[in-house]
Design a protein around this motif. Structure first.
Motif, PDB file in Angstrom:
ATOM      1  N   UNK A 161      20.263   6.014   9.423  1.00 18.41           N
ATOM      2  CA  UNK A 161      19.426   6.633   8.387  1.00 18.41           C
ATOM      3  C   UNK A 161      18.511   7.684   8.984  1.00 18.41           C
ATOM      4  N   UNK A 162      17.896   8.460   8.141  1.00 21.90           N
ATOM      5  CA  UNK A 162      16.986   9.510   8.591  1.00 21.90           C
ATOM      6  C   UNK A 162      15.798   8.912   9.341  1.00 21.90           C
ATOM      7  N   UNK A 163      15.493   7.634   9.078  1.00 19.94           N
ATOM      8  CA  UNK A 163      14.363   6.990   9.763  1.00 19.94           C
ATOM      9  C   UNK A 163      14.668   6.685  11.229  1.00 19.94           C
ATOM     10  N   UNK A 164      15.945   6.736  11.629  1.00 22.96           N
ATOM     11  CA  UNK A 164      16.282   6.569  13.039  1.00 22.96           C
ATOM     12  C   UNK A 164      15.506   7.586  13.870  1.00 22.96           C
ATOM     13  N   UNK A 165      15.006   7.174  15.031  1.00 24.35           N
ATOM     14  CA  UNK A 165      14.128   8.046  15.823  1.00 24.35           C
ATOM     15  C   UNK A 165      14.796   9.377  16.173  1.00 24.35           C
TER      16      UNK A 165
END
Length: 454
Positions: A161-165
């Motif tokens: 997801x976009x929340x992955x660092x």
């Protein structure tokens, strides 16, 4: 009520003035006659450029003889720090090899396979918008659609997801890269070999280097997962394990970085542009928005989300098709004549630049009924059906048609339907977006809408 359109340039200008206007915005740098002309010539001391709108000529360049009109490097030169030698910029045997490896990832059932990830990103986008949109909150929606489109790409390409660092850092650096890199580099007007310095800003080079470094980390991580037989069955795995059927070769790491960079640019930037303009048009035409919301309610109600539900959204598909007509994310494409040509009784020399402009072709006054109007119903008319065949190229056409065109249509229709089902969008007084074109067609000061949960 007519959707916003930038004012065209009035009268002749010097080459220097045109270069400055072009760097600021491609669209308003063009004269109004381009919306009626079948062909227009532009001269510089170094080359001649020809804008073509006549459907027969567009077909000749894109479909009949595409290999005789390869992509020009005058625009590509400005994108190479980020895109390297990606399929978007290559020609000839290199391009054919790249497409043989890439195309299988987007064929047939593969689009169906990506739908669960696309749905997850859509629901995440709706949740973020729900948190940001209180009762009648005013939000800048390009930022929201950019976030959503980036999430779709990361989920379908790398299963993160976009929340992955790493994904979040790529997203942040890409936004910075957009601010530092105009689509027009000095090389677009000055002749010279590929090795000639292109005078990129330090910001452009820095952000491109950082983005490519982050993509390298993702690629190396995926290559290790493939070797350990624990890689997810997503687009990255498919592309990295597909061998060229003619040579048996795989993409090496540098080639894969190039391709991921263009997937992110094409799949994120263009989708974000189209969806933002789609939401604005929904606000501008509430009766269309209501119909899209009702169609979505009927399609989604009581169903386990799957690829088949897209077939239940025919009106939304026509709406999104109309969005792409009025606001094609890529407003101009440039090809180069490899030999002498004769177009409309004009002699073109080898090296002449052939400009195909979806922006002008899609609004051409001699081709379309109500060319500047928003009319999703046009696609059911005789004029709309004919123009879809000969004057509608939001994804290019012919052999070099965007390999992700089907993916983009599915993503756009799904997101537009789901967001209209969940939220009501209204225009904000005094906030009329002005289209400008740099990498894609965006709004000069953003697109601001009043958003209320339904």
């Amino acid at each position: 009520m007519t959707p916003p359109k930038p004012a065209a340039r009035s009268g002749r200008v010097s080459l220097w003035r045109y270069m400055r206007l072009f760097r600021q915005d491609i669209l308003s740098a063009q004269p109004a006659k381009h919306y009626r002309a079948w062909m227009a010539e532009f001269r510089t001391p170094f080359f001649r450029s020809y804008l073509i709108n006549q459907p027969e000529l567009v077909r000749e360049v894109l479909k009949a003889r595409p290999m005789e009109f390869p992509k020009s490097d005058r625009i590509g030169a400005g994108l190479r720090p980020l895109l390297g030698n990606s399929v978007f910029l290559t020609n000839g045997a290199t391009w054919e090899r790249q497409r043989r490896i890439i195309d299988p990832a987007f064929e047939g059932g593969r689009l169906r396979d990506t739908f669960p990830s696309m749905w997850e990103a859509t629901e995440a986008a709706a949740a973020r918008l729900g948190q940001a949109a209180g009762a009648g909150a005013v939000l800048e929606v390009e930022a929201q659609t950019s976030h959503a489109a980036a999430d779709v790409i990361f989920r379908t390409l790398f299963s993160i997801p976009i929340e992955d660092e790493t994904a979040a850092r790529v997203f942040d650096q890409f936004r910075e890269h957009q601010r530092t890199q105009p689509i027009l580099n000095l090389a677009a007007f000055l002749p010279g070999p590929r090795w000639m310095p292109r005078f990129f800003s330090r910001g452009t080079k820095r952000t491109a280097r950082e983005i490519r470094g982050l993509i390298r980390a993702l690629t190396d991580r995926r290559r290790a997962a493939i070797a350990a037989d624990r890689a997810p069955d997503d687009l990255a795995t498919k592309i990295m394990t597909t061998r060229d059927p003619e040579t048996g070769e795989l993409f090496d790491t540098e080639e894969m970085i190039d391709q991921v960079a263009i997937f992110f640019l094409a799949g994120h930037e263009t989708s974000a542009s189209a969806l933002a303009w789609g939401l604005y048009l929904m606000a501008l035409y509430p009766q269309v928005q209501a119909r899209v919301a009702a169609e979505a309610e009927a399609a989604f109600e009581g169903r386990t989300p799957d690829f088949a539900l897209l077939s239940k959204l025919p009106y939304t598909r026509d709406v999104f098709r109309e969005v792409l007509r009025l606001y094609p994310p890529v407003p101009m494409m440039v090809r180069e004549a490899t030999g002498p040509e004769r177009f409309r009784d004009r002699a073109l020399r080898p090296g002449a630049q052939i400009v195909l402009s979806p922006w002008h072709l899609h609004r051409h006054e001699r081709l379309w009924d109500n060319p500047d109007g928003f009319a999703p119903e046009r696609w059911k008319t005789d004029n709309g059906k004919q123009r879809q065949r000969d004057a509608y190229i939001p994804f290019s056409a012919g052999r070099r048609v965007c390999t992700g065109a089907g993916f983009a249509m599915a993503e756009g229709v799904l997101l537009l339907a789901r967001l209209c089902q969940r939220f009501s969008f209204e225009t904000v007084e005094g906030r009329v977006p002005v289209p400008v074109a740099h990498l894609t067609v965006r709004a000069r000061d953003g697109i601001w809408l009043r958003i209320t949960p339904r």
